[in-house]
Design an enzyme around this catalytic site. Structure first.
Site, PDB file in Angstrom:
ATOM      1  N   HIS A  77       0.784  -1.664  -0.087  1.00 53.86           N
ATOM      2  CA  HIS A  77      -0.190   0.170  -0.073  1.00 53.86           C
ATOM      3  C   HIS A  77       0.792   1.287  -0.159  1.00 53.86           C
ATOM      4  CE1 HIS A  77      -2.859  -3.103   1.860  1.00 53.86           C
ATOM      5  NE2 HIS A  77      -3.407  -2.473   1.319  1.00 53.86           N
ATOM      6  N   SER A  97      -1.999  -7.997   3.396  1.00 52.19           N
ATOM      7  CA  SER A  97      -2.780  -7.894   4.420  1.00 52.19           C
ATOM      8  C   SER A  97      -2.826  -9.243   5.130  1.00 52.19           C
ATOM      9  CB  SER A  97      -4.142  -7.564   4.835  1.00 52.19           C
ATOM     10  OG  SER A  97      -4.036  -5.637   4.349  1.00 52.19           O
TER      11      SER A  97
END
Lengths: 281, 281
Positions: A37, A188
């Site tokens: 990210h 994640s």
């Protein structure tokens, strides 16, 4: 960095930027931010006047309720990471803000792009959930640019088709997959990969390397490349949910492989399901 | 007046207006323009800096191929009418421009709003076609305001739900139904109503007047109002496809009627199917 939680507040906070014809970069995320990210935020920061990150764990794209429930939520750390990466505005709506009661909107593509691979294994509702929330986020933030990671290769193709077919006035930027030093693609879900599973998780990257090696060794046969990938995974005691060598635009399986072909993998590792992909060079 | 036929040309021609923060009014039509459309254009002209009309007979909202085939196409007259009414830009795309080959996008609402009345009789795909093309037109023109006629009451509710649920940044303006001197609601399909059918077409307005009269006479019973309307139509030798007194927001049938209730009618008259509606005062 401004943190806003409603559609109205986000629009209000972007009004001046829009008036000034600023470029607005949107980084849509489900939080649990990692270096992947950060690469999206960094590129948005380099390219746009205003950078917006959205943090929203979108329930409509989860086929598995357990996966949704256990999806990591780390808002405080996420906001710190966004601020550190130069984000101007964090949009953090709750589910009721994004899907008010009685809401029934669905934006859907049909066909192989949403039916195969992830669509076949997670159900095509997964991508209907993705296209719906992405269309909403684009309408809410009205970005000039939006940033997605190549790690989710099929999602990138789906979002590009969404933009094209719904005539959304936004430019999609695709950012390379970021990997741990040992090659594991940032995700994640990696937080749930522990103990020996962490070593086994390398099976995906090993399979990508094996297909490339087979190609480098002269093999042009799709089935042979798949076999090489699966064999590499076996040494990690991991079996793919799918491992395919496909056309990078249509996702159709290739019998004859050229440079530019896409190798895509999904595999269960311990309690989670990991995906990865690479383009044959 | 500028006539443009591609998405790229429309965007280009609106660039300066958007830069100047002009209000942009979009009047989406399927052509065959009549006084009802003129009312839309007039209001857009009064309220907006730039007025765009789109003329596109959207195939995806036709359930009946014969209806689509015989839908009147009168481009030259339409462009003259648009120019006469102060329109700045006419967007006249062909089907391939709106739906390039391989396109599969669908924007859909579910539930009573799209399933009842028109949705029940034309199939809910009708409204899926409407919401898809309207979302595309909004993304293409990015209007600040868009104009729809109250004649299509259910379509108005569907478009309002679309805007709300997809977070489209546009304000919907609803313009009163325009009628012929004898009360027939203006419709592009009226051109096919000939001879004695022209007189019979008044059945719909007569039914609306009859339900209002029954209400004025003290009746508050939904079924009684419907009966009064159906009886009025019978004198014109017309039978409704549906005639209902419904909640003006949810479209649910009302057993107990108050002012503000919506009376909606569809009926075949000669070769076409006409619709009309009125709010109980």
């Amino acid at each position: 960095m401004l943190v806003v939680r409603t559609v109205a507040d986000l629009r209000e906070s972007l009004r001046a930027a829009r008036r000034a014809e600023a470029t607005i970069g949107l980084v849509p995320t489900m939080g649990a931010l990692h270096h992947g990210h950060e690469a999206l935020m960094e590129q948005a920061r380099r390219e746009c006047d205003v950078v917006v990150i959205s943090i929203f764990v979108n329930p409509t794209q989860f086929n598995d309720p357990t996966d949704l429930e256990r999806y990591p939520r780390t808002e405080e750390a996420d906001l710190a990471a966004a601020e550190r990466n130069g984000v101007d505005i964090a949009f953090v709506p709750d589910v009721a803000e994004m899907y008010p009661s009685g809401s029934s909107i669905e934006v859907r593509l049909d066909g192989p792009l949403v039916d195969t691979l992830e669509g076949a294994h997670r159900g095509s509702d997964h991508f209907h959930g993705v296209t719906t929330v992405v269309a909403k986020l684009f309408n809410i933030a009205q970005p000039t640019h939006a940033y997605f990671g190549q790690k989710d290769a099929q999602q990138v193709l789906v979002v590009q088709a969404l933009v094209r077919e719904l005539n959304l006035p936004v430019e999609i930027r695709v950012v390379d997959t970021v990997r741990e030093p040992d090659g594991l693609a940032m995700s994640s879900r990696n937080i749930h990969v522990k103990g020996d599973d962490r070593r086994r998780a390398l099976a995906l990257k090993a399979a990508l390397d094996a297909t490339q090696s087979a190609y480098d060794g002269g093999s042009r046969d799709g089935a042979a490349l798949v076999e090489a990938g699966v064999a590499a995974m076996k040494t990690y005691d991991v079996e793919p949910e799918y491992l395919a060598v496909v056309d990078p635009v249509t996702l159709e399986p290739l019998t004859e492989v050229d440079a530019g072909a896409l190798v895509v993998i999904a595999a269960p590792v311990g309690p989670v399901r990991l995906i990865d992909n690479a383009v044959i060079r």
